[in-house]
Scaffold this motif. Structure first.
Motif, short mmCIF file in Angstrom:
data_model
loop_
_atom_site.label_atom_id
_atom_site.label_comp_id
_atom_site.label_asym_id
_atom_site.label_seq_id
_atom_site.Cartn_x
_atom_site.Cartn_y
_atom_site.Cartn_z
N ASP A 144 0.94 -1.29 0.06
CA ASP A 144 0.16 -0.08 -0.01
C ASP A 144 0.95 1.28 -0.08
N ALA A 145 1.75 1.18 0.79
CA ALA A 145 2.78 2.41 0.77
C ALA A 145 3.58 2.70 -0.31
N LEU A 146 4.16 1.24 -0.67
CA LEU A 146 4.82 1.51 -1.96
C LEU A 146 4.06 2.10 -3.15
N SER A 147 3.02 1.48 -3.43
CA SER A 147 1.93 1.98 -4.47
C SER A 147 1.75 3.27 -4.62
N SER A 148 1.55 3.92 -3.09
CA SER A 148 1.21 5.43 -3.10
C SER A 148 2.41 6.18 -3.23
N GLN A 149 3.60 5.77 -2.97
CA GLN A 149 5.07 6.46 -3.57
C GLN A 149 4.98 6.41 -4.85
N LEU A 150 4.85 5.31 -5.57
CA LEU A 150 5.14 5.38 -7.01
C LEU A 150 4.09 6.10 -7.74
N VAL A 151 2.73 6.10 -7.28
CA VAL A 151 1.61 7.02 -7.98
C VAL A 151 1.93 8.12 -7.76
N ALA A 152 2.46 8.85 -6.55
CA ALA A 152 2.84 10.20 -6.33
C ALA A 152 3.89 10.67 -7.38
N MET A 153 4.99 9.82 -7.53
CA MET A 153 6.05 10.13 -8.35
C MET A 153 5.52 10.15 -9.87
N ILE A 154 4.52 9.21 -10.21
CA ILE A 154 3.85 9.15 -11.66
C ILE A 154 3.37 10.38 -11.69
N GLY A 155 2.66 10.88 -10.79
CA GLY A 155 1.95 12.21 -10.97
C GLY A 155 2.72 13.50 -11.01
N SER A 156 3.77 13.59 -10.25
CA SER A 156 4.60 14.62 -10.03
C SER A 156 5.41 14.87 -11.11
N GLN A 157 5.91 13.71 -11.76
CA GLN A 157 6.91 13.75 -12.87
C GLN A 157 6.24 13.51 -14.40
N GLY A 158 4.92 13.30 -14.24
CA GLY A 158 3.95 13.35 -15.41
C GLY A 158 4.32 12.12 -16.38
N PHE A 159 4.53 10.79 -15.73
CA PHE A 159 4.72 9.66 -16.54
C PHE A 159 3.57 9.41 -16.92
N ASP A 160 3.37 8.20 -17.89
CA ASP A 160 2.04 7.71 -18.45
C ASP A 160 1.73 6.29 -17.79
N GLY A 161 2.55 5.98 -16.90
CA GLY A 161 1.87 4.64 -16.35
C GLY A 161 3.32 4.03 -15.59
N VAL A 162 3.10 2.73 -15.24
CA VAL A 162 4.05 1.84 -14.57
C VAL A 162 4.48 0.66 -15.05
N ASP A 163 5.64 0.34 -14.99
CA ASP A 163 5.98 -1.15 -15.52
C ASP A 163 6.79 -1.67 -14.21
N ILE A 164 6.45 -2.89 -13.84
CA ILE A 164 6.65 -3.66 -12.92
C ILE A 164 7.96 -4.75 -13.28
N ASP A 165 8.92 -4.57 -12.88
CA ASP A 165 10.00 -5.23 -13.38
C ASP A 165 10.61 -5.95 -12.24
N TYR A 166 9.94 -7.32 -12.12
CA TYR A 166 10.12 -8.25 -11.11
C TYR A 166 11.07 -9.34 -11.63
N GLU A 167 12.29 -9.61 -11.15
CA GLU A 167 12.88 -10.75 -11.76
C GLU A 167 13.55 -11.61 -10.42
N TYR A 168 12.97 -11.77 -9.31
CA TYR A 168 13.20 -12.39 -8.19
C TYR A 168 12.58 -13.63 -7.84
N CYS A 169 12.80 -14.09 -7.02
CA CYS A 169 11.94 -15.55 -6.57
C CYS A 169 10.54 -15.11 -5.78
N TYR A 170 9.67 -16.15 -5.96
CA TYR A 170 8.27 -16.15 -5.70
C TYR A 170 7.95 -17.62 -5.52
#
Length: 574
Positions: free
Chosen positions: A46-72
């Motif tokens: 929740d906190a991470l998504s809020s930070q990313l959305v704030a960054m997208i809003g302030s810098q004017g990005f058009d969206g997000v790519d989640i680049d996860y290459e770790y274990c699950y």
């Protein structure tokens, strides 16, 4: 080398700019990796998504790519991997993280759009998973993406981690575990709902030799072409291509070739729009030892970050054939009766669309053609200087023609417009020469457009020091010079490919100046060494591909005459 408004500048060219979160440095599932930063994000979605959305809003990005290459799934399909994980890790936490972060980004970006009026379509959410994490389809990551498919605008699978080797044939394994076409089909038909246009094919230009997955432009074009033929055209309307990484797209040669192939089916997913009216004219031309221009095809494509998808930019290709026999060509003429007149108060540009080519002509009937020649539905596209389409105020129409118009006076000869890309090719006059400090940021593409020459400053024979530069007593200038901060690996060649001449400047104020108070005197150590110095400079010009040399001498030469009283810093060598 970014500008102060880099995101907005790219968007003004019709591109979408997406923020990628993650990458290999956050932690990888391959043997020997030591990074585990993902562990510290689990449970904080929740906190991470809020930070990313704030960054997208302030810098004017058009969206997000989640680049996860770790274990699950270390208790299952990834057994024996991710030994670097901490006690914060568990498969359940990792899988919950991937699921919840995806959904929260979708929800919060939708909320952001409601609040800020974002008008470039929907904020985009995507992932860029490794092919190793997508086969078989029972893998947890695959299943999570399937469950969250409504939250995704498209997917960018990396076809370059060894499971597939498409450069050796999209229909074969090429030494990998499975054919790239089989994995593509699984993503299109199982992860998504028979939606190949949501799968963007991932390529790696030159960083993936460890998995045997590097791919040159000709191979990538062949892959994208062959993909369209699989299963009698099942994937002809695919999502396009993305690549790692722009730094290796030297001079845009790789992306230009791939874009030409991808763009041939641009707009194919807009099935709700009626196709344009077409008229087919068959002609036969005889060409003997001559060059015959075949059909010119104008198509469209879009770039999302470095993703060649299928909506926005333009390319045209003209096939030329030298023949001694009869050559048959077919020309398709697209017509649209709703071309609006251009706005005469704006300096309109041609791109994907123009004053005479509407967005409907290129498959986007509900979009406006902006002043800069790109299709869209934002205020920038449909507002003032909109060239045609459903413009907010409507393009300014021409005045009505009277039934018996008076004779028109002969208009004055117009001043030719400034070309979009001013080059050095016009000859030995009317130059526009820019100095580029090699300790400063590289010029933007827009800046470079206006130059005929670039002068790289400087090659020097000193080591910089804040009080007084430390002179090299043998006048050694080294074997190479940096070009600018943020340069590409082939910066000189890239500028030259745009028609510029790139000149090396030797000297500058740091070598010594004739003005009062200057302390530098490195020129003194070069006197008498002209032969060796010139050889060094010529070698540098040859090895780095410069087009010549500028000698920037701002030091004394006449202290016994017109410069009396200057250059007190000079040594006994002067």
């Amino acid at each position: 080398g970014q500008s102060a408004n880099q995101v907005a500048e790219w968007q003004a060219l019709g591109k979408k700019v997406i923020l990628s979160f993650g990458g290999a440095g956050m932690g990888g599932s391959w043997s020997g990796d030591q990074n585990n930063c993902w562990d510290y994000c689990f449970g904080k979605e929740d906190a991470l998504s809020s930070q990313l959305v704030a960054m997208i809003g302030s810098q004017g990005f058009d969206g997000v790519d989640i680049d996860y290459e770790y274990c699950y799934d270390v208790e299952g399909t990834q057994s024996g991997r991710c030994d670097q994980r901490t006690s914060l890790y568990s498969d359940l936490k990792a899988q919950t993280f991937l699921n919840d972060l995806t959904h929260l980004m979708r929800q919060k970006l939708d909320d952001l759009q409601t609040s800020n009026g974002y008008s470039r379509g929907r904020y985009e959410v995507t992932h860029a998973p490794m092919d190793t994490d997508l086969t078989p389809s029972t893998r947890p990551y695959f299943q999570i993406l399937h469950e969250r498919r409504a939250d995704l605008d498209f997917l960018m699978p990396q076809f370059y981690n060894g499971v597939t080797r498409p450069a050796l044939g999209v229909d074969g394994s090429g030494g990998g575990q499975m054919a790239a076409s089989a994995l593509f089909g699984s993503l299109s038909n199982e992860l998504f709902d028979s939606e190949p246009h949501k799968v963007v094919f991932g390529h790696c230009i030159s960083d993936c030799s460890g998995t045997g997955s590097n791919i040159n432009s000709a191979q990538a074009v062949q892959v994208m072409s062959d993909l369209k033929e699989v299963n009698s055209g099942e994937f002809a309307c695919n999502g396009g291509a993305f690549f790692w990484v722009a730094l290796h797209d030297n001079g845009g040669a790789w992306s230009d070739a791939v874009m030409a192939e991808v763009s041939e089916t641009a707009g194919c997913s807009n099935s709700n729009e009626p196709p344009p009216t077409t008229t087919t004219i068959a002609t036969t031309t005889s060409a003997t030892a001559a060059t015959t221009a075949a059909t010119t095809v104008v198509t469209t494509t879009s770039a999302t970050a470095t993703t060649a998808a299928t909506t926005d930019a333009t390319t045209s290709s003209t096939a030329t054939t030298a023949a001694t026999t009869t050559v048959a060509t077919t020309t398709t003429v697209t017509t649209n009766p709703q071309t609006n007149p251009p706005n005469p108060n704006c300096a309109n540009n041609s791109g994907q669309c123009s004053a005479t080519t509407t967005c409907a002509d290129v498959g986007h009937s509900e979009m406006c053609c902006s002043q800069w020649g790109w299709c869209g539905s934002s205020a920038e596209h449909c507002g003032e200087c909109c060239q045609n389409g459903p413009c907010i105020n409507g393009p300014t129409p021409p005045p009505p023609t009277p039934s018996n118009p008076p004779p028109s006076p002969t208009p004055p000869t117009p001043t030719p417009p400034t070309p979009d890309n001013y080059t050095a090719d016009h000859g030995e006059d009317s130059r526009v020469i820019a100095y580029v400090g090699n300790w400063q940021a590289c010029p933007t593409a827009e800046q470079i457009d206006a130059y005929s020459h670039v002068v790289v400053a400087f090659a020097v024979s000193y080591t910089w020091s804040p009080s007084k530069n430390i002179c090299k007593e043998q006048c050694d200038v080294g074997t190479s010079v940096p070009i600018c901060v943020g340069q590409s690996a082939n910066q000189v060649a890239e500028w030259q490919a745009l028609g510029k001449k790139v000149i090396l400047s030797f000297g500058g104020a740091g070598m010594g100046g004739s003005w009062s108070g200057d302390q530098n005197n490195c020129w003194d150590y070069c006197f008498g060494k002209e032969d060796a110095l010139s050889s060094q400079l010529v070698a540098m010009i040859g090895s780095q591909g410069f087009d010549g040399v500028d000698i920037d001498y701002e030091y004394c030469y006449d202290v016994e005459g017109t410069q009396s009283g200057r250059c007190d810093q000079r040594t006994s060598l002067y």
